[in-house]
Motif scaffolding. Structure first.
Motif, PDB file in Angstrom:
ATOM      1  N   VAL A 106      81.529  35.715 122.022  1.00 14.38           N
ATOM      2  CA  VAL A 106      81.203  35.253 123.370  1.00 14.38           C
ATOM      3  C   VAL A 106      79.802  35.760 123.699  1.00 14.38           C
ATOM      4  N   SER A 107      78.903  34.844 124.011  1.00 13.31           N
ATOM      5  CA  SER A 107      77.498  35.201 124.271  1.00 13.31           C
ATOM      6  C   SER A 107      77.050  34.605 125.601  1.00 13.31           C
ATOM      7  N   GLU A 108      75.760  34.768 125.899  1.00 13.02           N
ATOM      8  CA  GLU A 108      75.208  34.186 127.122  1.00 13.02           C
ATOM      9  C   GLU A 108      75.272  32.663 127.093  1.00 13.02           C
ATOM     10  N   ASP A 109      75.382  32.086 125.908  1.00  8.83           N
ATOM     11  CA  ASP A 109      75.464  30.629 125.790  1.00  8.83           C
ATOM     12  C   ASP A 109      76.865  30.098 126.040  1.00  8.83           C
ATOM     13  N   THR A 110      77.865  30.996 126.065  1.00  7.38           N
ATOM     14  CA  THR A 110      79.236  30.552 126.310  1.00  7.38           C
ATOM     15  C   THR A 110      79.420  30.210 127.779  1.00  7.38           C
ATOM     16  N   GLU A 111      79.928  29.031 128.041  1.00  7.60           N
ATOM     17  CA  GLU A 111      80.169  28.587 129.420  1.00  7.60           C
ATOM     18  C   GLU A 111      81.503  29.163 129.898  1.00  7.60           C
ATOM     19  N   LEU A 112      81.466  29.894 131.010  1.00  5.91           N
ATOM     20  CA  LEU A 112      82.662  30.504 131.585  1.00  5.91           C
ATOM     21  C   LEU A 112      82.903  29.902 132.962  1.00  5.91           C
ATOM     22  N   THR A 113      84.087  29.297 133.168  1.00  6.94           N
ATOM     23  CA  THR A 113      84.391  28.658 134.448  1.00  6.94           C
ATOM     24  C   THR A 113      85.845  28.928 134.827  1.00  6.94           C
ATOM     25  N   ASP A 114      86.173  28.624 136.114  1.00 14.62           N
ATOM     26  CA  ASP A 114      87.573  28.572 136.502  1.00 14.62           C
ATOM     27  C   ASP A 114      88.053  27.136 136.293  1.00 14.62           C
ATOM     28  N   ARG A 115      89.310  26.874 136.647  1.00 17.59           N
ATOM     29  CA  ARG A 115      89.859  25.546 136.372  1.00 17.59           C
ATOM     30  C   ARG A 115      89.214  24.452 137.226  1.00 17.59           C
ATOM     31  N   GLU A 116      88.532  24.843 138.322  1.00 17.76           N
ATOM     32  CA  GLU A 116      87.828  23.860 139.155  1.00 17.76           C
ATOM     33  C   GLU A 116      86.398  23.620 138.666  1.00 17.76           C
ATOM     34  N   GLY A 117      85.984  24.338 137.643  1.00 16.48           N
ATOM     35  CA  GLY A 117      84.650  24.166 137.105  1.00 16.48           C
ATOM     36  C   GLY A 117      83.609  25.104 137.685  1.00 16.48           C
ATOM     37  N   ASN A 118      84.020  26.027 138.562  1.00 14.46           N
ATOM     38  CA  ASN A 118      83.083  26.994 139.130  1.00 14.46           C
ATOM     39  C   ASN A 118      82.770  28.084 138.110  1.00 14.46           C
ATOM     40  N   ALA A 119      81.529  28.492 138.053  1.00 13.94           N
ATOM     41  CA  ALA A 119      81.118  29.522 137.104  1.00 13.94           C
ATOM     42  C   ALA A 119      81.772  30.863 137.450  1.00 13.94           C
ATOM     43  N   VAL A 120      82.211  31.595 136.426  1.00 11.27           N
ATOM     44  CA  VAL A 120      82.765  32.936 136.607  1.00 11.27           C
ATOM     45  C   VAL A 120      82.019  33.889 135.676  1.00 11.27           C
ATOM     46  N   ARG A 121      82.140  35.172 135.963  1.00  5.38           N
ATOM     47  CA  ARG A 121      81.492  36.195 135.141  1.00  5.38           C
ATOM     48  C   ARG A 121      82.463  36.679 134.068  1.00  5.38           C
ATOM     49  N   PRO A 122      81.942  37.267 133.003  1.00  2.93           N
ATOM     50  CA  PRO A 122      82.846  37.820 131.978  1.00  2.93           C
ATOM     51  C   PRO A 122      83.852  38.805 132.554  1.00  2.93           C
ATOM     52  N   ASP A 123      83.424  39.615 133.529  1.00  2.00           N
ATOM     53  CA  ASP A 123      84.338  40.596 134.116  1.00  2.00           C
ATOM     54  C   ASP A 123      85.456  39.956 134.920  1.00  2.00           C
ATOM     55  N   ASP A 124      85.280  38.691 135.323  1.00  2.00           N
ATOM     56  CA  ASP A 124      86.323  37.993 136.071  1.00  2.00           C
ATOM     57  C   ASP A 124      87.494  37.592 135.168  1.00  2.00           C
ATOM     58  N   ILE A 125      87.239  37.555 133.872  1.00  2.00           N
ATOM     59  CA  ILE A 125      88.281  37.181 132.916  1.00  2.00           C
ATOM     60  C   ILE A 125      88.821  38.475 132.307  1.00  2.00           C
ATOM     61  N   ALA A 126      89.875  38.984 132.912  1.00  2.00           N
ATOM     62  CA  ALA A 126      90.409  40.296 132.536  1.00  2.00           C
ATOM     63  C   ALA A 126      91.344  40.180 131.335  1.00  2.00           C
ATOM     64  N   ILE A 127      91.634  41.326 130.727  1.00  2.54           N
ATOM     65  CA  ILE A 127      92.657  41.369 129.685  1.00  2.54           C
ATOM     66  C   ILE A 127      93.971  40.891 130.293  1.00  2.54           C
ATOM     67  N   GLY A 128      94.642  39.977 129.615  1.00  3.43           N
ATOM     68  CA  GLY A 128      95.883  39.411 130.126  1.00  3.43           C
ATOM     69  C   GLY A 128      95.703  38.059 130.789  1.00  3.43           C
ATOM     70  N   SER A 129      94.453  37.642 131.024  1.00  4.64           N
ATOM     71  CA  SER A 129      94.199  36.356 131.673  1.00  4.64           C
ATOM     72  C   SER A 129      94.608  35.197 130.769  1.00  4.64           C
ATOM     73  N   GLN A 130      95.110  34.129 131.398  1.00  6.13           N
ATOM     74  CA  GLN A 130      95.375  32.888 130.677  1.00  6.13           C
ATOM     75  C   GLN A 130      94.092  32.058 130.649  1.00  6.13           C
ATOM     76  N   VAL A 131      93.779  31.516 129.471  1.00  3.52           N
ATOM     77  CA  VAL A 131      92.533  30.790 129.314  1.00  3.52           C
ATOM     78  C   VAL A 131      92.724  29.556 128.437  1.00  3.52           C
ATOM     79  N   GLU A 132      91.820  28.603 128.636  1.00  5.93           N
ATOM     80  CA  GLU A 132      91.648  27.471 127.726  1.00  5.93           C
ATOM     81  C   GLU A 132      90.323  27.719 127.007  1.00  5.93           C
ATOM     82  N   VAL A 133      90.290  27.509 125.689  1.00  6.60           N
ATOM     83  CA  VAL A 133      89.107  27.898 124.915  1.00  6.60           C
ATOM     84  C   VAL A 133      88.648  26.758 124.006  1.00  6.60           C
TER      85      VAL A 133
END
Length: 323
Positions: free
Chosen positions: A85-112
């Motif tokens: 995971v780098s600065e080029d990786t796009e991180l969003t919530d399910r609505e498409g809003n940008a999130v920070r790496p710290d917003d995605i905690a251990i245990g989070s459900q994700v689509e990758v």
């Protein structure tokens, strides 16, 4: 003349086949140019969805381990990919809003989504193009922790017991009445034998699976129907007003022992308690441990938990008369 015509036709056929092979390559299964995932490797590869719903297990130095519990018929497995995971990786919530790496905690459900290149190992290795956070707010409501935080606590506990293990969350459910999360975690070494982990909904702490419980008491030891000597220890938790409760040990004929006790915290928190109980003799092989509180309104018994226990044979005295 016929030979020259045959040669020309063969050359045209070869050219057509060459053009078809250059322009009509297959797309990776799971790729979807319309999904909004950007990236690729500059060679025209489309992003490929690796996981539709998985969990973040660990995050270390730009490497995120993400796993999924997979059931195929009667077989189970843990699929695991270590993503860069780098600065080029796009991180969003399910609505498409940008999130920070710290917003995605251990245990989070994700689509990758990855870039289409996967190194075959265990866990697999890939570069993350897009990660979508599927969990909503951290809290369940009424001050209770949410699914992601409960999964994170359960995974931390599992990794403490098996540091080299690769775990996946099989399922998670919240018990509203008793205010705790139950999660089943599967290890890659034994995916058919999930481990049940309970997490307190208020404190976020992992606690043992009780041997007996109700809305006010959790007893961890002794388990129901344990054969006991005349001295034993009860360990558990209570969620009662001002941390105070009453206990009683009886055999159906006599009260063998009784007393009042305090947990180390009062409601709404679950407080720990420990009871050292001693009795002399019982009139039959079965006895019951009762935990309860008295109603502040009329003194009646409330929230009673009954734990059935057994008496060691040499401690029975059938000559004792019932009261």
């Amino acid at each position: 003349m016929p030979k020259r015509m045959a040669g020309a036709m063969a050359a045209m056929l070869c050219a057509a086949l060459l053009l078809a092979s250059c322009g009509g390559g297959q797309r990776d299964a799971g790729s979807d140019p319309s999904n909004g995932a950007s990236g690729g490797d500059g060679d025209g590869r489309q992003p490929v969805r690796a996981f539709e719903k998985a969990h973040v297990i660990s995050k270390q130095s730009g490497k995120w381990l993400i796993t999924e519990y997979v059931e195929t018929g009667a077989n189970a497995s843990v699929r695991a990919i270590s993503f860069t995971v780098s600065e080029d990786t796009e991180l969003t919530d399910r609505e498409g809003n940008a999130v920070r790496p710290d917003d995605i905690a251990i245990g989070s459900q994700v689509e990758v989504w990855h870039d289409g290149v996967v190194a075959e190992s265990y866990p697999e290795q890939a570069r993350a193009v897009k990660i979508v956070l599927l969990d909503g707010a951290l809290e369940q409501g009424d001050g209770m922790i949410g699914r992601a935080q409960a999964a994170g606590a359960a995974l931390e506990s599992a990794l403490a017991s098996e540091p080299a293990g690769i775990w996946a969350v099989k399922d998670a459910r919240f018990n509203e009445e008793l205010a705790y999360w139950t999660l089943n975690l599967a290890s890659h070494s034994a995916p058919d034998e999930p481990m049940e982990v309970r997490v307190d909904g208020l404190s976020g702490k992992v606690f043992p699976v009780p041997a007996a419980e109700n809305e006010a008491f959790r007893v961890f030891t002794p388990a129901p129907d344990t054969v006991l000597g005349n001295s034993f220890t009860v360990e558990g938790q209570a969620r009662v007003f001002e941390a105070a409760f009453t206990w009683q040990l009886e055999d159906g004929h006599h009260i063998l022992a009784e007393g009042h006790a305090m947990a180390d915290e009062g409601a709404p928190a679950w407080g720990n308690f420990k009871l050292d109980i001693h009795f002399e003799k019982a009139t039959q092989p079965h006895m019951m441990l009762l935990l309860y509180v008295h109603s502040a309104k009329d003194g009646s018994i409330e929230h009673q938990l009954v734990v059935p226990l057994k008496v060691r044979e040499d401690l029975m005295d059938t000559t004792l008369t019932a009261p």
